[in-house]
Design an enzyme around this catalytic site. Structure first.
Site, short mmCIF file in Angstrom:
data_model
loop_
_atom_site.label_atom_id
_atom_site.label_comp_id
_atom_site.label_asym_id
_atom_site.label_seq_id
_atom_site.Cartn_x
_atom_site.Cartn_y
_atom_site.Cartn_z
N ASP A 31 0.86 -1.18 0.00
CA ASP A 31 0.00 0.00 0.00
C ASP A 31 0.90 1.23 0.00
OD1 ASP A 31 -2.62 1.46 0.53
OD2 ASP A 31 -1.48 2.04 2.30
N GLU A 68 1.97 11.01 1.15
CA GLU A 68 1.24 12.18 1.63
C GLU A 68 2.08 13.45 1.47
OE1 GLU A 68 -0.61 11.65 5.48
OE2 GLU A 68 -0.99 9.54 5.11
#
Length: 411
Positions: A161, A165
């Site tokens: 995953d 950010e």
């Protein structure tokens, strides 16, 4: 009730002239000083695979072994898998339908994505290293704990995953940001898909690839969802943290509301603020060409709040001025649901925004209750979305009361 667990987080480091996955043990400087020269360089190898769990702590009721059985040729060159990695492996053995993903990056460890994605060679180097560590299981041997070594962590993780950010900026001040992040994000995910498929073809397994993304209109516009989603199994939409204590003076507002409330000052102000709802994020992705079957809605198992809040005309503290973030057990402005549910104050359910909130006369909290989660689950089912996920697991109340409601998405 769980179908997938994302283990967070793995970090990326400057290495071998590029950027690579790795595992070290180092306190994170950026946690207290984002301006530190080595911010974003931490790691927790001890928790990952070196800590020895006792019998009463472990999933299978057995203590982690110190070494391999006598005569094993790996003795002195490697050590048995321990720590959280081993517990995850045991959990998968106990529940064979459960899959575990390694999440890379996150709020604190997204420093080098913007650099690592800039060229084909750097992308290949990063992806190859991450597969080496987390899929092939080649983790560093640590003599002090006698743990790790080549292949020791194989079969812990079923996929990767990517939690960058954020492409285009908006994360930590020390993060690398490149003008081509928008395109490079798509290219990086395509490289992950390519290399995961290649190793899967070798060992007869299909490895999953997902991302966690910011849900604001600005974050979604900084990428090309219709393109990058082609490489993915699904997208975890971080549909929370819309408002919080970083807006110290308020106005108080919701942190994970399903719909926009026209009475919100942030909605009235127009601009990007109105895009910070669950529904707006989902609609943005659908309009960008993402299949509904690849959208997973995020649900916070915590609340965000302010104190020094004036009651306002309705006496509930909503959309009112504040003086500072609310006190929290771990940090200001945030509190786990398991603590928040027992706090003093009157609890409300907003009929338009579909969000729970609590006010005690001076402190205001916005959070998801079982009732609002059920509304979100119904929303997900009505649009045939992939499902829901929560951040993070240990914030739930007794007997997994929120997770029980989230699980209704499969009924």
């Amino acid at each position: 009730m769980l179908t997938f667990i994302n283990y967070a987080f793995g970090n990326i480091y400057q290495k071998n002239g590029g950027y690579e996955c790795g595992i070290i043990t180092k306190a994170e400087p950026g946690a207290t000083n984002p301006d530190a020269p080595d911010a974003g360089s931490g790691g927790d190898g001890w928790a990952d695979y070196q800590k020895g769990f006792s019998a009463n702590e472990s999933v299978n009721g057995k203590s982690d072994a110190w070494d391999f059985p006598q005569g094993d040729p790996r003795i002195g060159k490697a050590g048995p898998l321990k720590g959280n990695f081993n517990q995850l492996k045991q959990l998968k053995a106990k529940y064979p339908n459960l899959k575990v993903m390694i999440s890379l990056g996150g709020w604190t460890w997204s420093r080098w994505f913007g650099k690592a994605a800039t060229t084909d060679a750097l992308r290949k180097q990063l992806v190859s290293s991450c597969i080496n560590v987390y899929v092939k299981g080649n983790i560093p041997f640590d003599a002090g704990s006698n743990a790790g070594g080549d292949g020791i962590a194989a079969d812990v993780f079923d996929g990767i995953d990517i939690d960058w950010e954020f492409p285009g900026g908006g994360g930590q001040p020390y993060n690398a940001v490149d003008p081509n992040d928008k395109q490079n994000f798509t290219l990086l995910l395509a490289e992950f898909r390519k290399q995961l498929d290649a190793i899967g073809a070798q060992n007869g397994k299909r490895y999953l690839l997902t991302v966690a993304i910011g849900s604001g209109g600005d974050k979604i516009a900084s990428t090309v969802p219709g393109e990058y989603s082609k490489s993915l199994d699904w997208i975890n939409v971080m549909s929370y943290d819309f408002h919080g204590g970083w807006e110290a003076a308020g106005p108080t507002d919701f942190q994970s509301n399903l719909y926009a409330d026209p009475e919100s000052p942030n909605v009235k102000a127009g601009g990007n603020g109105a895009s910070y709802t669950v529904d707006a994020a989902v609609r943005n992705l659908l309009n960008a060409g993402v299949p509904a079957s690849k959208i997973v809605v995020g649900i916070p198992l915590y609340g965000r709040g302010w104190t020094g809040v004036t009651p306002g005309p309705k006496g509930d503290g909503l959309y009112q001025k504040a003086t500072k973030p609310a006190p929290g057990k771990y940090e200001t402005g945030i509190e786990d649901y398991k603590i928040l549910k027992g706090k003093a104050g009157t609890a409300y359910e907003h009929p338009v925004a579909k969000q729970s909130y609590k006010f005690d006369g001076t402190t205001f909290w916005s959070y998801d209750s079982a009732a609002t989660i059920r509304t979100k689950v119904d929303y997900v089912k009505s649009l045939n979305l992939r499902g829901v996920f929560g951040w993070e697991l240990d914030g739930d109340g007794p007997n997994a009361e929120l997770l029980n409601v989230m699980g209704e998405v499969n009924k």
